[in-house]
Motif scaffolding. Structure first.
Motif, short mmCIF file in Angstrom:
data_model
loop_
_atom_site.label_atom_id
_atom_site.label_comp_id
_atom_site.label_asym_id
_atom_site.label_seq_id
_atom_site.Cartn_x
_atom_site.Cartn_y
_atom_site.Cartn_z
N PHE A 402 18.34 20.16 54.16
CA PHE A 402 18.91 21.29 54.60
C PHE A 402 19.84 20.02 56.05
CE2 PHE A 402 20.80 23.99 57.87
CZ PHE A 402 22.11 24.66 56.60
N LEU A 403 18.82 19.66 56.60
CA LEU A 403 18.83 19.52 57.81
C LEU A 403 19.61 17.57 58.16
CD1 LEU A 403 15.33 20.27 60.18
CD2 LEU A 403 17.93 20.97 60.32
N SER A 404 19.63 17.23 56.82
CA SER A 404 20.35 15.88 57.02
C SER A 404 21.36 16.07 55.89
CB SER A 404 19.42 14.88 56.55
OG SER A 404 18.04 15.22 56.89
N ASP A 405 21.81 17.25 55.37
CA ASP A 405 22.82 16.93 54.42
C ASP A 405 23.04 16.23 53.07
OD1 ASP A 405 24.45 18.14 56.58
OD2 ASP A 405 25.25 16.81 56.95
N ILE A 406 21.65 16.94 52.54
CA ILE A 406 21.31 15.91 52.06
C ILE A 406 21.33 17.14 50.72
CG2 ILE A 406 19.22 14.64 50.61
CD1 ILE A 406 18.58 13.64 53.35
N PRO A 407 21.76 16.84 49.36
CA PRO A 407 21.93 18.36 48.38
C PRO A 407 20.38 18.35 47.85
CG PRO A 407 23.92 16.42 47.60
CD PRO A 407 22.47 16.26 48.95
N MET A 408 20.15 19.72 47.73
CA MET A 408 18.71 19.94 47.09
C MET A 408 18.32 18.92 45.66
SD MET A 408 17.42 22.55 49.53
CE MET A 408 17.99 22.60 51.40
N LYS A 409 19.49 18.78 45.11
CA LYS A 409 18.49 18.26 43.99
C LYS A 409 18.45 16.62 43.51
CE LYS A 409 23.07 17.41 41.97
NZ LYS A 409 24.77 17.22 41.70
N ILE A 410 18.57 15.98 45.12
CA ILE A 410 17.93 14.98 44.65
C ILE A 410 16.25 15.15 45.56
CG2 ILE A 410 18.55 12.89 46.61
CD1 ILE A 410 20.51 13.55 45.36
N ASP A 411 15.89 13.94 45.16
CA ASP A 411 14.40 14.18 45.51
C ASP A 411 14.36 12.91 46.45
OD1 ASP A 411 13.49 15.42 42.95
OD2 ASP A 411 13.57 14.08 41.44
N ILE A 443 2.56 12.00 54.22
CA ILE A 443 2.46 10.71 53.16
C ILE A 443 3.14 9.78 52.68
CG2 ILE A 443 0.18 8.92 52.90
CD1 ILE A 443 -1.78 10.69 53.91
N ALA A 444 3.04 10.84 51.24
CA ALA A 444 4.01 10.24 50.32
C ALA A 444 5.94 10.38 50.94
CB ALA A 444 4.13 11.16 49.27
N LEU A 445 5.89 11.24 51.63
CA LEU A 445 7.57 11.08 51.81
C LEU A 445 7.49 9.60 52.95
CD1 LEU A 445 10.48 12.23 52.78
CD2 LEU A 445 9.19 13.08 54.95
N SER A 446 6.87 9.07 53.42
CA SER A 446 6.65 7.68 53.81
C SER A 446 6.42 7.44 54.01
CB SER A 446 5.44 8.34 55.48
OG SER A 446 4.20 7.96 54.31
N ILE A 447 5.62 6.98 52.50
CA ILE A 447 5.89 5.66 51.37
C ILE A 447 7.37 5.31 50.59
CG2 ILE A 447 4.77 5.34 49.01
CD1 ILE A 447 2.89 6.30 50.49
N SER A 448 8.29 6.30 50.30
CA SER A 448 9.44 6.48 49.89
C SER A 448 10.32 6.09 50.07
CB SER A 448 9.46 7.84 48.98
OG SER A 448 8.42 8.58 48.05
N ALA A 449 10.27 6.52 51.79
CA ALA A 449 10.75 6.04 52.79
C ALA A 449 11.15 4.58 53.34
CB ALA A 449 10.21 6.38 54.10
N THR A 450 10.33 3.87 53.09
CA THR A 450 10.07 2.30 52.62
C THR A 450 11.42 1.69 52.06
OG1 THR A 450 8.08 1.70 51.00
CG2 THR A 450 7.99 2.91 53.56
N ALA A 451 11.35 2.04 50.63
CA ALA A 451 12.32 2.18 49.64
C ALA A 451 13.18 2.63 49.60
CB ALA A 451 11.52 1.67 48.57
N ASN A 452 13.54 3.63 50.34
CA ASN A 452 14.47 5.04 50.00
C ASN A 452 14.80 5.28 50.76
OD1 ASN A 452 15.90 7.17 49.22
ND2 ASN A 452 14.61 8.34 48.35
N PRO A 453 16.59 5.11 51.59
CA PRO A 453 16.79 4.95 52.75
C PRO A 453 17.60 6.74 52.92
CG PRO A 453 18.55 2.91 51.83
CD PRO A 453 17.20 3.73 50.59
#
Length: 505
Positions: A402-411, A443-453
């Motif tokens: 919500f804070l980043s204006d990302i649609p809820m359906k996006i994983d 932790i999972a979010l931080s790992i995903s952030a390395t490859a997912n902008p």
């Protein structure tokens, strides 16, 4: 943006001036009993919006060249591993953390005093641990007849038996990880030895709450009563102060009750019956003079009382609080302020979310947990548990989307990362708890952030959650509680367990 009701800058200026003035009164040697939390005073930050949780440390930094610190701990609290609830740390562990924090701020720790020491083996282990890390440790033994037998206390059989701690600076701050640690006794013991050695020294107390120049039933002072419902502290008019100065001042029952004894001890040590005429006289607290918006502070304090109600309710079902404590917090919340659970904005949405989730899964076994989070702009974000993740994990991901204006359906978290964590939990760690708690999710979010902008953008929004309010319909698991605490979220929970299991890892 949270509105401010408290001016830190003004507080620092007034408070440092008051302490220096008091030290000067005693020939520039003051033993200052520091009540409450030395650092991370989150209660004060919640009831006085704008209050810096670490303002006491900054105050000491301002006085760094004039002060040094002694830390007290009661030997019995070491033995029974007493826990400080805000951080979940045992008192002895909290001391290690406090020493690290003080050193990091460039402050001098003179040593640690173990009070009412009785040669306990567990205490000796803690003592040795400190000594081998270069920390000086002193022991004070129980005094017969304490606190009423003033003649014994102020003799070689009393304070005279205590180790004297050599100090160098004009202000000696005596602090502790919690109440009942022996701060007052340590201060008076030091004053006794100083005067015995021919050096003038005095005592004063620095306690933020209750705020002496606010009305007795001001919500900020009532919030203090709520925070100490387990101790049974009651705010009262300081009748010693009223009788002497014809002015109303607020103090709490234990300080008022013990004042005649403390005064007798000080008179016996110093030979001056004009030192203090009331418990309020002993204090140097200037917090009340830094309140710049009383309405904001009243509203914040009212919310804190409700938080404390939920906290004690959960502690009661866990077994860490008794009926007397529950009766006390209910009397404060309902009797003094006429408050109810739904007066906390996030409670009803969380309960409605749990109810909706249960209706959607009708016919399936399970416990359905709802959560609601209020953002700084007033928006309410909801979430619930699932086979994939805990309710606290779901709501945090929903909030940063919500804070980043990302649609809820996006994983935000890669399916590969989730599958890998689930596989490790089942095949390697041999656990049936596959659903991710908040710590694991972050932790999972931080790992995903390395490859997912997109995940990286969302992760940056986590900082905006600090100070937000959240409620869950069930008690948080340790992994959820730790994660929420680190994010700085003010959590309350209904007193219900999220699992039928007795053991929760």
């Amino acid at each position: 943006m949270q509105k401010k009701g408290f001016d830190n800058k003004k507080y620092l200026e007034e408070q440092s001036e008051a302490i220096l003035k008091r030290a000067k009164k005693f020939g520039n040697k003051l033993y200052l009993e520091f009540g409450g939390k030395l650092s991370n005073d989150l209660h004060a930050a919640r009831v006085l919006p704008g209050f810096d949780p670490n303002v006491k440390i900054k105050l000491l930094q301002k006085l760094a060249d004039k002060c040094e610190i002694i830390i007290c701990i009661y030997s019995g609290d070491i033995e029974r591993k007493k826990i400080r609830q805000d951080f979940g740390l045992a008192y002895d562990t909290q001391i290690l953390r406090d020493i690290d924090d003080l050193h990091a701020y460039g402050l001098t720790v003179r040593g640690v005093v173990i009070t009412r020491y009785k040669d306990q083996p567990v205490v000796d282990i803690f003592k040795t641990k400190l000594q081998r890390r270069g920390i000086k440790v002193f022991t004070h033994h129980p005094i017969p007849g304490y606190p009423n037998d003033v003649d014994i206390i102020t003799s070689q059989k009393g304070y005279g038996k205590n180790e004297f701690i050599q100090t160098e600076r004009p202000i000696v701050v005596v602090t502790a990880p919690g109440g009942g640690s022996g701060k007052l006794g340590t201060c008076l013991s030091q004053v006794y030895h100083e005067n015995l050695n021919g050096s003038q020294a005095g005592y004063a107390k620095f306690e933020t709450f209750p705020i002496w120049n606010l009305p007795l039933n001001h919500p900020v002072n009532i919030a203090y009563e709520a925070s100490t419902a387990d101790l049974g502290d009651i705010n009262e008019i300081d009748y010693f102060h009223l009788e002497t100065y014809k002015k109303t001042a607020i103090n709490y029952n234990r300080d008022i009750e013990i004042f005649p004894v403390v005064k007798k001890i000080l008179v016996k040590i110093m030979g001056n019956d004009k030192v203090y005429q009331s418990p309020t006289d002993m204090g140097v607290n200037r917090a009340g003079f830094a309140i710049i918006d009383d309405i904001i502070c009243q509203e914040a304090a009212i919310q804190e009382v409700i938080r404390r109600y939920f906290k004690y309710s959960c502690e009661y079902v866990v077994g860490n609080a008794n009926k007397k404590t529950m009766k006390r917090i209910e009397q404060i919340m309902l009797g003094k302020l006429d408050l109810h659970a739904h007066d906390r904005k996030v409670v009803t949405p969380a309960r409605n979310t749990a109810k909706l989730s249960e209706e959607q899964h009708k016919g399936h076994d399970g416990i359905y947990v709802g959560a609601a989070l209020e953002l700084k702009d007033g928006n309410i974000i909801c979430g619930n548990n699932s086979s994939l993740m805990h309710a606290s994990s779901a709501i945090i991901l929903n909030a940063i989307k919500f804070l980043s204006d990302i649609p809820m359906k996006i994983d935000l978290i890669s399916r590969n990362v989730l599958d890998s964590i689930r596989k490790m939990k089942i095949d390697i760690l041999n656990t049936d708890k596959v659903s991710l708690n908040l710590e694991e999710t972050l932790i999972a979010l931080s790992i995903s952030a390395t490859a997912n902008p997109t995940a990286e953008i969302a992760m940056d929004s986590l900082k905006q959650l600090r100070g937000c309010e959240m409620h869950m319909t069930h008690i948080a698991s340790p992994g959820d509680e730790i994660g929420l605490r680190r994010l700085g979220i003010n959590l309350t929970s209904d007193p219900q367990f999220a699992s039928k299991n007795l053991f929760v890892s």
